[in-house]
Design a protein around this motif. Structure first.
Motif, mmCIF file in Angstrom:
data_model
loop_
_atom_site.group_PDB
_atom_site.id
_atom_site.type_symbol
_atom_site.label_atom_id
_atom_site.label_comp_id
_atom_site.label_asym_id
_atom_site.label_seq_id
_atom_site.Cartn_x
_atom_site.Cartn_y
_atom_site.Cartn_z
ATOM 1 N N ILE A 73 0.837 -1.206 0.000
ATOM 2 C CA ILE A 73 0.000 0.000 0.000
ATOM 3 C C ILE A 73 0.870 1.253 0.000
ATOM 4 N N MET A 74 1.895 1.272 0.842
ATOM 5 C CA MET A 74 2.799 2.420 0.884
ATOM 6 C C MET A 74 3.527 2.596 -0.445
ATOM 7 N N GLY A 75 3.916 1.481 -1.050
ATOM 8 C CA GLY A 75 4.612 1.555 -2.330
ATOM 9 C C GLY A 75 3.746 2.125 -3.426
ATOM 10 N N VAL A 76 2.527 1.602 -3.551
ATOM 11 C CA VAL A 76 1.638 2.013 -4.643
ATOM 12 C C VAL A 76 1.021 3.376 -4.390
ATOM 13 N N ARG A 77 0.564 3.623 -3.156
ATOM 14 C CA ARG A 77 -0.196 4.837 -2.861
ATOM 15 C C ARG A 77 0.657 6.030 -2.423
ATOM 16 N N MET A 78 1.891 5.766 -1.995
ATOM 17 C CA MET A 78 2.720 6.857 -1.485
ATOM 18 C C MET A 78 4.016 7.001 -2.282
ATOM 19 N N ILE A 79 4.891 6.021 -2.198
ATOM 20 C CA ILE A 79 6.223 6.150 -2.791
ATOM 21 C C ILE A 79 6.167 6.230 -4.310
ATOM 22 N N MET A 80 5.299 5.434 -4.922
ATOM 23 C CA MET A 80 5.209 5.383 -6.384
ATOM 24 C C MET A 80 3.911 5.998 -6.894
ATOM 25 N N ALA A 81 3.323 6.861 -6.091
ATOM 26 C CA ALA A 81 2.010 7.411 -6.435
ATOM 27 C C ALA A 81 2.007 8.192 -7.745
ATOM 28 N N ASP A 82 3.126 8.821 -8.072
ATOM 29 C CA ASP A 82 3.186 9.609 -9.308
ATOM 30 C C ASP A 82 3.178 8.732 -10.546
ATOM 31 N N LYS A 83 3.692 7.517 -10.406
ATOM 32 C CA LYS A 83 3.726 6.567 -11.513
ATOM 33 C C LYS A 83 3.648 5.167 -10.921
ATOM 34 N N PRO A 84 2.443 4.618 -10.778
ATOM 35 C CA PRO A 84 2.257 3.325 -10.121
ATOM 36 C C PRO A 84 2.988 2.192 -10.845
ATOM 37 N N PRO A 85 3.298 1.128 -10.124
ATOM 38 C CA PRO A 85 4.023 0.011 -10.736
ATOM 39 C C PRO A 85 3.163 -0.748 -11.739
ATOM 40 N N ASP A 86 3.826 -1.393 -12.672
ATOM 41 C CA ASP A 86 3.160 -2.267 -13.638
ATOM 42 C C ASP A 86 3.141 -3.710 -13.159
ATOM 43 N N LEU A 87 3.953 -3.995 -12.137
ATOM 44 C CA LEU A 87 4.082 -5.365 -11.643
ATOM 45 C C LEU A 87 4.535 -5.332 -10.190
ATOM 46 N N VAL A 88 3.939 -6.205 -9.371
ATOM 47 C CA VAL A 88 4.398 -6.433 -7.997
ATOM 48 C C VAL A 88 4.983 -7.831 -7.919
ATOM 49 N N LEU A 89 6.214 -7.928 -7.429
ATOM 50 C CA LEU A 89 6.852 -9.215 -7.154
ATOM 51 C C LEU A 89 7.088 -9.320 -5.654
ATOM 52 N N SER A 90 6.640 -10.412 -5.051
ATOM 53 C CA SER A 90 6.774 -10.604 -3.610
ATOM 54 C C SER A 90 7.613 -11.850 -3.346
ATOM 55 N N GLY A 91 8.697 -11.702 -2.546
ATOM 56 C CA GLY A 91 9.576 -12.835 -2.279
ATOM 57 C C GLY A 91 11.033 -12.381 -2.335
ATOM 58 N N VAL A 92 11.936 -13.230 -2.752
ATOM 59 C CA VAL A 92 11.733 -14.660 -2.835
ATOM 60 C C VAL A 92 11.731 -15.208 -1.416
ATOM 61 N N ASN A 93 10.648 -15.883 -1.045
ATOM 62 C CA ASN A 93 10.508 -16.333 0.330
ATOM 63 C C ASN A 93 11.485 -17.443 0.663
ATOM 64 N N ARG A 94 11.956 -17.431 1.894
ATOM 65 C CA ARG A 94 12.822 -18.505 2.397
ATOM 66 C C ARG A 94 11.936 -19.661 2.831
ATOM 67 N N GLY A 95 11.703 -20.577 1.915
ATOM 68 C CA GLY A 95 10.817 -21.708 2.174
ATOM 69 C C GLY A 95 9.598 -21.659 1.286
ATOM 70 N N GLN A 96 9.012 -22.807 1.066
ATOM 71 C CA GLN A 96 7.866 -22.912 0.160
ATOM 72 C C GLN A 96 6.622 -22.266 0.744
ATOM 73 N N ASN A 97 5.727 -21.857 -0.138
ATOM 74 C CA ASN A 97 4.401 -21.382 0.237
ATOM 75 C C ASN A 97 3.382 -22.135 -0.604
#
Length: 256
Positions: A73-97
């Motif tokens: 939310i902070m990334g999209v609505r605050m830090i990158m608010a002037d130009k929102p991201p085209d892609l969100v990548l979350s990870g790489v997690n330590r361990g399977q999900n």
């Protein structure tokens, strides 16, 4: 392409550094917004009763005292608010999900929040040998295979209101047996136990503990794919409605 990176293991996690290297092959416009500390298992929680503290670690690298959901939310609505991201990548997690992990995982939640905000989102996790003995995790599979997998997912398209959960098997990159398009598996309910201990003054406290239990590797599941040394790609969606049960209940209530 503008990319927002997050995770649940924290701003200094090794997997986040791996993710940055992956993202660098996809774009030169990458921003990292990750939790100040480990937020594993917080699921899709929001910080509603506490203020969010934002700290710039270095250019394009921000730490948030909050959850992965807060970070996106902070990334999209605050830090990158002037130009929102085209892609969100979350990870790489330590361990399977995989399997029930999906409901607990902060990594998955980061991608879920991206999807809720209308941004195509992918969660990435690197499986390893298991919790018993805490072996060192090897990032080979994710490092070698993530970029082509992400590119193919984006080329195929992610449905609005959906996200993709990608898990890399616990083996060397050259031992990966392919890609499997999977559904969520299900483990034995005995996987989790509660262990009671006592502190220095004799007062009890408790740890949630994982324990060995029989796991069904049903065909077509994320669990089976990892057991076969395949990359598991599972499309998820925000709409959790069980349509079959909804229709069954509707018919049952219609009976007079």
């Amino acid at each position: 392409m503008r990319i927002l990176l997050t995770n649940d293991d924290g701003i200094h996690a090794a997997g986040l550094a791996v993710l940055e290297a992956i993202a660098a092959e996809l774009s030169d416009d990458v921003v990292v917004v990750a939790p100040e500390s480990d937020q594993s298992g917080v699921a899709h929680s929001l910080s509603l009763s506490d203020p969010l503290r934002l700290r710039e670690i270095s250019p394009r690298h921000y730490a948030v005292k909050g959850t992965p959901t807060d970070c996106v939310i902070m990334g999209v609505r605050m830090i990158m608010a002037d130009k929102p991201p085209d892609l969100v990548l979350s990870g790489v997690n330590r361990g399977q999900n995989v399997a029930e992990d999906v409901t607990y995982s902060g990594t998955i939640a980061g991608a879920m929040e991206g999807a809720m905000l209308g941004v195509p989102s992918i969660a990435l996790s690197q499986a390893y040998a298991g919790v018993h003995g805490r072996p060192a995790i090897e990032w080979d599979s994710a490092e070698a295979h993530a970029v082509p997998v992400i590119r193919k997912i984006l080329a195929a398209g992610i449905a609005p209101g959906g996200l993709v959960n990608v898990n890399f098997p616990p083996c060397a990159a050259d031992e990966v047996a392919g890609v499997a398009f999977t559904r969520q598996g299900r483990r034995n309910a005995d996987l989790m136990r509660v262990e009671q201990r006592r502190d220095g003054r004799g007062f009890p406290y408790f740890w949630l503990m994982f324990q060995k239990s029989e796991i069904r590797f049903d065909d077509g599941t994320d669990l089976a794919a990892l057991a076969e040394r395949k990359i598991s790609v599972t499309p998820l969606r925000l709409d959790l409605t069980d349509e079959e049960s909804r229709l069954r209940l509707e018919k049952a209530f219609a009976i007079r």
